[in-house]
Enzyme design. Sequence first.
Site, PDB file in Angstrom:
ATOM      1  CG  PHE A 142      -0.235   0.329   2.525  1.00 47.25           C
ATOM      2  CD1 PHE A 142       0.037   1.635   2.915  1.00 47.25           C
ATOM      3  CD2 PHE A 142       0.178  -0.693   3.363  1.00 47.25           C
ATOM      4  CE1 PHE A 142       0.702   1.918   4.105  1.00 47.25           C
ATOM      5  CE2 PHE A 142       0.823  -0.430   4.553  1.00 47.25           C
ATOM      6  CZ  PHE A 142       1.091   0.879   4.926  1.00 47.25           C
ATOM      7  CE  LYS A 160      -2.754  -9.100  -3.732  1.00 49.25           C
ATOM      8  NZ  LYS A 160      -3.577  -7.935  -3.261  1.00 49.25           N
ATOM      9  CD  GLU A 208      -5.623  -6.266   0.285  1.00 44.15           C
ATOM     10  OE1 GLU A 208      -5.456  -6.737   1.427  1.00 44.15           O
ATOM     11  OE2 GLU A 208      -4.800  -6.427  -0.641  1.00 44.15           O
ATOM     12  NE  ARG A 209      -4.471  -2.306   4.440  1.00 42.14           N
ATOM     13  CZ  ARG A 209      -3.670  -2.332   5.494  1.00 42.14           C
ATOM     14  NH1 ARG A 209      -2.612  -1.535   5.528  1.00 42.14           N
ATOM     15  NH2 ARG A 209      -3.896  -3.131   6.500  1.00 42.14           N
ATOM     16  CB  CYS A 250      10.487  -0.465   2.780  1.00 40.55           C
ATOM     17  SG  CYS A 250      11.047  -0.046   1.117  1.00 40.55           S
ATOM     18  CD  GLU A 291       9.066  -2.111   8.523  1.00 40.94           C
ATOM     19  OE1 GLU A 291       9.554  -1.410   7.621  1.00 40.94           O
ATOM     20  OE2 GLU A 291       8.585  -3.236   8.317  1.00 40.94           O
TER      21      GLU A 291
END
Length: 524
Positions: free
Chosen positions: A173, A197, A200-201, A305, A406
Amino acid sequence: MLSAKLVSNNLKNIRFFHSTSASLANTTKLLINGKFVESKSKEWLDVTNPATQEVVTKVPVATLEEMNAAVAAAQAAFPAWRDTSVSNRARIISNYRALIQKNMDKVAAIITQEQGKTLPDAKGDVFRGLEVVEHACNVASLMMGETVENVSKNVDIYSYNQPLGVCAGITPFNFPAMIPLWMFPLAIACGNTYVLKPSERVPGASMYLAELAIEAGVPAGVLNIIHGAKDAVNFICDDPAIRAISFVGGEAAGKHIHDRGTKNGKRVQSNMAAKNHATIMPDASKDRTLDALTGAAFGASGQRCMALSAAVFVGESQNWIPELVERAKKLKVTCGAQPDSDLGPVISPAAKERIHALIQTGIDEGAKCVLDGRNVQVPEQFKKGNFVGPTILTEVTPNMKCYTEEIFGPVLVCLKADTLDEAIKLINNNPYGNGTAIFTSSGAAARKYQHEIDVGQVGINLPIPVPLPFFSFTGSRRSFVGSNHFYGKTGVQFYTQIKTITSNWRDDDISTGVSTHMPILGKN
């Protein structure tokens, strides 16, 4: 700079977004065989604007039949796409590059609406992905093989880099444009077909980028998009037609995808969790270092990240922390579409709750919260948003949960070290190896640090050392598992397989007789 009004204007007339079905208004479609199609799924997930909690769109949990159709379309398109000349593939990618650049504001608007990051940061998201697309335009030279002539009399050996077939990508996301653009443009430039893919957010940016790819000339079936969650991930890991999987995201999901995918004989590249450290030496340029640290720790609300989420202050540099706090206090937290926003919301209420909880564990375990962003004030119209302000914890030790996990939010944990050696040892004891940075005016200290630190990407007086695409993204240790890293030379290696040919063309047709011995090349 884009305004909030322009965000709305930039979202109009996008093909993938609005449904023609009265019962499913504002749904996100699938992309199968070159067409944006309405899913027949009975399960839909809300995509919400994290600044307001308003539902932006509904994304389908694709049915098994729809996922099979996407893979079948990619399989069917592969032979013709593989045999399309590398020059024509490069030309299409070049067209694509131009369209992304032309429509960067629209992609950024989608990102801000669905993910929450500020508009300038969203444009940066698109731009860093665009750099990989630009690199993929050079695919002809990137795919060159090797040749050795006359390894034996009249015998030559040469190799080709050929595409694998159907490849797939699973994206997170936090970078709705950059990470997809790390994946499918290079893969299809190399002659593969693709099933993507998106998270989905935040499906919108990937869908619009796919729309631009079709406009650029990518043939039907070469790029396909499915939606869903765990079942879609497992489908990608299991489907026998998919040869390679690219993933960026959390550690648990990354390990699962790597293990399940490789057990099914697939190549997998998986970028996962991180705990990136900044090492601040007392001889560093104080103002530049604190500015860099503030931006790298709190930019994108810490949802990178490569965010510098841990700072190791060496020696007297520990005295700089109050000035760091004052800089962080000046950052404005509000909806990312506002022109003066420095930090937007985090992705979800659950993410906000988790960040709050990890801050509290630090306090409970003895850390000092010198800047607490848990009750940050935002404009009234965004009171329902998932906002967390810049937070700084000091007196942190390596055993604390706020350090070992994290946080993925705008939280900087500060540790102390008496010497550079102590700082290096501390960082090397951390299991993650995505990125790190040292701030110093000493060439000797920088040289020692870059040589001894066990981290894949190192910045020297530079806070976020993400390599440009002619290198590769080289996170290491528990931050990466897989066969090859993303983009650059290793990215091409990931998306291709080597075929080696040994040929014997003699200058006469006289037989030299039958031999049953193993041929020894190099012997006349």
